[in-house]
Motif scaffolding. Structure first.
Motif, PDB file in Angstrom:
ATOM      1  N   VAL A   1       0.804  -1.293   0.140  1.00  0.00           N
ATOM      2  CA  VAL A   1      -0.022  -0.001  -0.042  1.00  0.00           C
ATOM      3  C   VAL A   1       0.940   1.139  -0.108  1.00  0.00           C
ATOM      4  CG1 VAL A   1      -1.831   1.446   1.035  1.00  0.00           C
ATOM      5  CG2 VAL A   1      -1.987  -1.371   1.474  1.00  0.00           C
ATOM      6  N   VAL A   2       0.502   2.416  -0.773  1.00  0.00           N
ATOM      7  CA  VAL A   2       1.010   3.592  -0.947  1.00  0.00           C
ATOM      8  C   VAL A   2       0.286   4.391  -0.805  1.00  0.00           C
ATOM      9  CG1 VAL A   2       2.698   4.922  -1.955  1.00  0.00           C
ATOM     10  CG2 VAL A   2       3.010   2.502  -2.215  1.00  0.00           C
ATOM     11  N   THR A   3       0.259   5.399   0.368  1.00  0.00           N
ATOM     12  CA  THR A   3      -0.975   6.431   0.771  1.00  0.00           C
ATOM     13  C   THR A   3       0.083   7.732   1.263  1.00  0.00           C
ATOM     14  OG1 THR A   3      -1.173   5.887   3.011  1.00  0.00           O
ATOM     15  CG2 THR A   3      -2.427   4.633   1.324  1.00  0.00           C
ATOM     16  N   ASN A   4      -0.651   8.622   1.563  1.00  0.00           N
ATOM     17  CA  ASN A   4       0.213   9.744   2.477  1.00  0.00           C
ATOM     18  C   ASN A   4       0.041   9.084   3.886  1.00  0.00           C
ATOM     19  OD1 ASN A   4      -2.652  10.275   3.577  1.00  0.00           O
ATOM     20  ND2 ASN A   4      -2.915  12.020   2.694  1.00  0.00           N
ATOM     21  N   VAL A   5       0.537  10.011   4.883  1.00  0.00           N
ATOM     22  CA  VAL A   5       0.664   9.510   6.333  1.00  0.00           C
ATOM     23  C   VAL A   5      -0.531   9.124   6.871  1.00  0.00           C
ATOM     24  CG1 VAL A   5       2.852  10.343   6.569  1.00  0.00           C
ATOM     25  CG2 VAL A   5       0.966  11.629   7.303  1.00  0.00           C
ATOM     26  N   TYR A   6      -1.736   9.567   6.314  1.00  0.00           N
ATOM     27  CA  TYR A   6      -3.172   9.548   6.823  1.00  0.00           C
ATOM     28  C   TYR A   6      -3.687   8.451   6.271  1.00  0.00           C
ATOM     29  CZ  TYR A   6      -1.472  13.727   9.357  1.00  0.00           C
ATOM     30  OH  TYR A   6      -0.764  14.659   9.956  1.00  0.00           O
ATOM     31  N   GLY A   7      -3.233   7.705   5.404  1.00  0.00           N
ATOM     32  CA  GLY A   7      -3.694   6.787   4.725  1.00  0.00           C
ATOM     33  C   GLY A   7      -4.801   7.079   3.450  1.00  0.00           C
ATOM     34  N   GLU A   8      -4.569   8.403   3.085  1.00  0.00           N
ATOM     35  CA  GLU A   8      -5.473   8.873   2.037  1.00  0.00           C
ATOM     36  C   GLU A   8      -4.615   8.772   0.800  1.00  0.00           C
ATOM     37  OE1 GLU A   8      -7.230  12.280   5.106  1.00  0.00           O
ATOM     38  OE2 GLU A   8      -5.427  12.891   3.493  1.00  0.00           O
ATOM     39  N   GLU A   9      -5.226   8.758  -0.474  1.00  0.00           N
ATOM     40  CA  GLU A   9      -4.915   8.489  -1.515  1.00  0.00           C
ATOM     41  C   GLU A   9      -3.788   9.614  -2.178  1.00  0.00           C
ATOM     42  OE1 GLU A   9      -6.501   7.489  -6.448  1.00  0.00           O
ATOM     43  OE2 GLU A   9      -7.701   7.909  -4.599  1.00  0.00           O
ATOM     44  N   LEU A  10      -2.801   9.120  -2.883  1.00  0.00           N
ATOM     45  CA  LEU A  10      -1.801  10.291  -3.400  1.00  0.00           C
ATOM     46  C   LEU A  10      -2.387  10.682  -4.589  1.00  0.00           C
ATOM     47  CD1 LEU A  10       1.781   8.279  -2.757  1.00  0.00           C
ATOM     48  CD2 LEU A  10       0.577   9.882  -1.306  1.00  0.00           C
ATOM     49  N   ASN A  11      -1.904  12.179  -4.730  1.00  0.00           N
ATOM     50  CA  ASN A  11      -2.057  12.792  -5.975  1.00  0.00           C
ATOM     51  C   ASN A  11      -0.983  12.645  -6.693  1.00  0.00           C
ATOM     52  OD1 ASN A  11      -2.134  14.938  -8.066  1.00  0.00           O
ATOM     53  ND2 ASN A  11      -3.825  15.780  -6.854  1.00  0.00           N
ATOM     54  N   ILE A  12      -0.785  12.348  -7.814  1.00  0.00           N
ATOM     55  CA  ILE A  12       0.300  11.688  -8.615  1.00  0.00           C
ATOM     56  C   ILE A  12       0.977  13.131  -9.288  1.00  0.00           C
ATOM     57  CG2 ILE A  12      -0.863  11.479 -11.122  1.00  0.00           C
ATOM     58  CD1 ILE A  12       2.274   9.537  -9.390  1.00  0.00           C
TER      59      ILE A  12
ATOM     60  N   GLU B   1       1.216  16.056  -7.610  1.00  0.00           N
ATOM     61  CA  GLU B   1       1.564  16.858  -6.280  1.00  0.00           C
ATOM     62  C   GLU B   1       2.384  16.244  -5.328  1.00  0.00           C
ATOM     63  OE1 GLU B   1      -2.093  18.196  -4.582  1.00  0.00           O
ATOM     64  OE2 GLU B   1      -2.834  19.203  -6.343  1.00  0.00           O
ATOM     65  N   LYS B   2       3.184  17.101  -4.366  1.00  0.00           N
ATOM     66  CA  LYS B   2       3.856  16.747  -3.460  1.00  0.00           C
ATOM     67  C   LYS B   2       3.079  16.423  -2.252  1.00  0.00           C
ATOM     68  CE  LYS B   2       7.873  19.832  -4.140  1.00  0.00           C
ATOM     69  NZ  LYS B   2       8.703  20.775  -3.490  1.00  0.00           N
ATOM     70  N   ASN B   3       3.414  15.137  -1.621  1.00  0.00           N
ATOM     71  CA  ASN B   3       2.653  14.659  -0.859  1.00  0.00           C
ATOM     72  C   ASN B   3       3.643  14.069   0.346  1.00  0.00           C
ATOM     73  OD1 ASN B   3      -0.235  13.451  -1.986  1.00  0.00           O
ATOM     74  ND2 ASN B   3       1.497  13.828  -3.499  1.00  0.00           N
ATOM     75  N   SER B   4       3.025  13.786   1.539  1.00  0.00           N
ATOM     76  CA  SER B   4       3.685  12.844   2.691  1.00  0.00           C
ATOM     77  C   SER B   4       3.307  11.673   1.877  1.00  0.00           C
ATOM     78  CB  SER B   4       2.953  13.088   3.989  1.00  0.00           C
ATOM     79  OG  SER B   4       1.785  12.793   3.977  1.00  0.00           O
ATOM     80  N   VAL B   5       4.339  10.541   2.325  1.00  0.00           N
ATOM     81  CA  VAL B   5       4.054   9.229   1.928  1.00  0.00           C
ATOM     82  C   VAL B   5       4.266   8.241   2.965  1.00  0.00           C
ATOM     83  CG1 VAL B   5       5.326   7.409   0.292  1.00  0.00           C
ATOM     84  CG2 VAL B   5       4.671   9.834  -0.385  1.00  0.00           C
TER      85      VAL B   5
END
Length: 266
Positions: A229-240, A242-246
Motif C-alpha cells: 500500500v502507498v498512501t499519504n501518512v493519514y492513509g489517503e490516496e496520493l495525488n500523482i 502533487e507533493k505529498n507525505s508518503v
C-alpha cells in the motif's frame, strides 16, 4: 492492449539502462553541482542530461505521451489524463555526489492516473526493479513474491530522523513511539530505492513527510503489484501530480501503524 504496454515497457527499460551507462561514464568527467531550494537540495549536470535524454527518447517515440520530470520537463502538465511518464533522472543526488552509489533512476508510467509500469534502476548495483501492472514485479530476472504480513514489532522501517523531531508537519509524539516499537529503522537517502526495497521485502515500511511525484511514482506501481500500500501518512490516496507525505508498506503493517500510532493522535 497487453502488447501495447509491453512495447512501452521494452523501450523504457532499454532507455533506463542506457541512461545508467551515461551516469557511470560521467564519473571520469567533471561534475557540475548546483543547489535548488536550499544548500542541501542538489542538482548536477547529470540530473539534467539524463532527464533530457529520456525526455527526447519519449517525445520521439511516443509523441502523444506527456512527461513530468524533476528537472523541469512537463511543468505545464496539470492533469493525469492520458498516458503520463513521471521521471526522476537521479533520485538520491546527494548520495550520487558524495558516494557515487545509493541512487536510482525512477520512472512511473500512468494511464488516466492508474499506474501501469514501474521502473527503478539501482545503477551501481545493476539492479532493475520493474513491473507491468498485472504481470508481477521483478528485480532483474527474479520474480518478487507477494509481501507477507509483518507486525510492527517485527518490522524494519525506513525513516529519516528529521521527521521524528520536526513538529511542523507531524507531532513527534506520533513517530517516536513507533520508532521505539519497530525492530529497526533505516535511512538510505533515496526514496526510490527505499520503495524498491519494500517491493523486494527488504523493508516493511517507509514514512516521509514530503515527497514529489517523481520520487514515488515508480515505487508506487511496484509496491502495489506485490500487494503493498502507498498512501499519504493519514492513509489517503496520493495525488500523482502533487507533493505529498508518503507512507508505503506491507498492508498489515500499514494498517497497524495508522490505527495504533497516527490516527490516534489526529
Amino acid at each position: 492492449m497487453e502488447d501495447f504496454w509491453k512495447d512501452i515497457y521494452t523501450y523504457a527499460t532499454s532507455w533506463v539502462k542506457e541512461a545508467g551507462e551515461m551516469i557511470k561514464d560521467s564519473f571520469s568527467k567533471e561534475l557540475l553541482i548546483e543547489t535548488k531550494s536550499n544548500p542541501n537540495d542538489l542538482v548536477t549536470n547529470m540530473d539534467k542530461d539524463v532527464e533530457t535524454f529520456l525526455y527526447e527518447k519519449i517525445q520521439e517515440t511516443f509523441p502523444t505521451h506527456r512527461i513530468v520530470g524533476e528537472e523541469g520537463h512537463g511543468t505545464d502538465v496539470t492533469s493525469a489524463e492520458g498516458i503520463l511518464w513521471v521521471i526522476d533522472p537521479i533520485d538520491g543526488t546527494m548520495n550520487f555526489v558524495h558516494q557515487q552509489r545509493n541512487f536510482a533512476i525512477s520512472i512511473g508510467i500512468f494511464d488516466q492516473g492508474v499506474g501501469k509500469i514501474g521502473l527503478i534502476y539501482d545503477v551501481m548495483h545493476d539492479e532493475l526493479y520493474h513491473t507491468i501492472r498485472g504481470n508481477g514485479a521483478y528485480m532483474n530476472d527474479i520474480k518478487l513474491p507477494m509481501l507477507t504480513e509483518s507486525p510492527v514489532k517485527e518490522a524494519i522501517l525506513s525513516l529519516n530522523a528529521t521527521w521524528v523531531t520536526d513538529n511542523h508537519r507531524i507531532d513527534p509524539a506520533v513517530l517516536s513511539p513507533l520508532v521505539k516499537d519497530v525492530r529497526g529503522t533505516r535511512s538510505y537517502g533515496s526514496a526510490a530505492l527505499e520503495l524498491a526495497y519494500i517491493a523486494a521485502g527488504r523493508l516493511d515500511g517507509y514514512i516521509t513527510m514530503r515527497l514529489a511525484p517523481w520520487d514515488f511514482a515508480g515505487g508506487l506501481v511496484l509496491i502495489e503489484e506485490v500487494g503493498g500500500v502507498v498512501t499519504n501518512v493519514y492513509g489517503e490516496e496520493l495525488n500523482i501530480l502533487e507533493k505529498n507525505s508518503v507512507f508505503a508498506g506491507e498492508k498489515a503493517f500499514h494498517k497497524e501503524v495508522l490505527q495504533t500510532y497516527i490516527n490516534k493522535k489526529r
